[in-house]
Design an enzyme around this catalytic site. Structure first.
Site, mmCIF file in Angstrom:
data_model
loop_
_atom_site.group_PDB
_atom_site.id
_atom_site.type_symbol
_atom_site.label_atom_id
_atom_site.label_comp_id
_atom_site.label_asym_id
_atom_site.label_seq_id
_atom_site.Cartn_x
_atom_site.Cartn_y
_atom_site.Cartn_z
ATOM 1 N N LYS A 218 0.807 -1.213 0.000
ATOM 2 C CA LYS A 218 0.000 0.000 0.000
ATOM 3 C C LYS A 218 0.844 1.269 0.000
ATOM 4 O O LYS A 218 2.049 1.247 0.257
ATOM 5 C CB LYS A 218 -0.966 -0.024 1.188
ATOM 6 C CG LYS A 218 -2.113 -0.999 0.980
ATOM 7 C CD LYS A 218 -3.208 -0.842 2.002
ATOM 8 C CE LYS A 218 -4.406 -1.720 1.638
ATOM 9 N NZ LYS A 218 -5.486 -1.639 2.643
ATOM 10 N N ARG A 253 -3.626 -10.058 5.008
ATOM 11 C CA ARG A 253 -4.040 -10.084 3.604
ATOM 12 C C ARG A 253 -2.872 -9.603 2.755
ATOM 13 O O ARG A 253 -2.493 -8.434 2.807
ATOM 14 C CB ARG A 253 -5.270 -9.190 3.419
ATOM 15 C CG ARG A 253 -5.888 -9.228 2.029
ATOM 16 C CD ARG A 253 -7.128 -8.347 1.975
ATOM 17 N NE ARG A 253 -7.773 -8.392 0.664
ATOM 18 C CZ ARG A 253 -7.446 -7.625 -0.369
ATOM 19 N NH1 ARG A 253 -6.470 -6.725 -0.228
ATOM 20 N NH2 ARG A 253 -8.089 -7.738 -1.516
#
Length: 274
Positions: A218, A253
């Site tokens: 991210k 995740r």
């Protein structure tokens, strides 16, 4: 223990959720797995690398992403889901549309992952009717396209915690068998918010439900490391996820399963009692 319809997943140690994006526009791997054959090959690779479950999504929820019509999301998702279910690992479906969720659950999906935090009563009713656990994720508004305009908090940890607790209680009261909490890193949050949530993650864990953390590749990792390309943010992602595991997260995740599996093996050995 995480209940996944006809099976369970032991959460006494962190488990890896492999990401499979069936989208042309996801921030990291958009367009790589649009064809069902490529998607299935990627799913098999994730399982071989050690994924404990897979998370399939057919609509990007990155900031500013264009919404996908229901029928298009079904077209992308359902054939791949049906094939991936044959691999024998639990499969989570990442969708915010009840129409898509219902078809996925009919096929046999094991977990419902809703980035809007089960705000839609229909999603709650579906999870209850099919007897599946649901991931409740925090996002300040239910629309990813505008979420970054609402990245304003007095105490981000307290506000995220309150939202997750309220949504979890509502879902359980409605008959959802189990909930998983996701603080929603990057969803309507700037770097200081993400750091605060990670540093105080034990406050979310203390709510008593399994906690899922998704920091893989991210922007936060890029901002901290200076690595521009999302696919190159593996090392930073692993470091952040190990910290989350130390704080009590039990589902991670990730895109890069092998790297995380190896790191977790070392972490487990170092943190095991003598």
């Amino acid at each position: 223990m995480l209940w996944l319809r006809d099976r369970t997943l032991d959460l006494s140690e962190p488990r890896l959720m492999g990401v499979l994006n069936l989208t042309p526009d996801s921030f990291s791997d958009g367009g790589l797995y649009l064809e069902p054959e490529k998607a299935l090959a990627r799913a098999k690779a994730l399982v071989e690398e050690g994924a404990d479950l897979l998370d399939l999504g057919a609509e990007s929820t990155r900031p500013g992403a264009v919404p996908v019509p229901v029928e298009e999301e079904k077209r992308r998702l359902l054939p791949v889901l049906e094939a991936v279910l044959e691999l024998g690992v639990p499969v989570s479906v990442d969708t915010r549309k009840p129409e898509v969720a219902e078809e996925a659950l009919k096929l046999g999906a094991h977990l419902l992952n809703d980035v809007t935090g089960l705000r839609d009563e229909r999603m709650v009713a579906l999870a209850a009717r099919f007897g599946v656990a649901a991931v409740v994720m925090h996002m300040p508004v239910p629309d990813p396209a505008t979420m970054m305009a609402h990245a304003r908090y007095r105490d981000v940890v307290a506000e995220v915690k309150a939202f997750l607790q309220a949504q979890a209680e509502r879902a359980l009261k409605a008959g959802v068998p189990q909930v998983v909490l996701d603080p929603g890193f990057g969803f309507g949050k700037l770097l200081p918010h993400n750091l605060a949530l990670l540093k105080r993650l034990e406050e979310i864990v203390a709510l008593g439900h399994p906690v899922l953390v998704g920091l893989s590749r991210k922007r936060m990792i890029g901002e901290l490391t200076g690595v521009e390309a999302p696919r190159d943010r593996v090392l930073g992602s692993v470091a952040a996820h190990l910290y989350a595991a130390q704080k009590g997260a039990r589902l991670l995740r990730v895109h890069d399963v092998r790297a995380h599996r190896e790191a977790l093996a070392v972490w487990k050995a170092l943190t095991a009692p003598d």
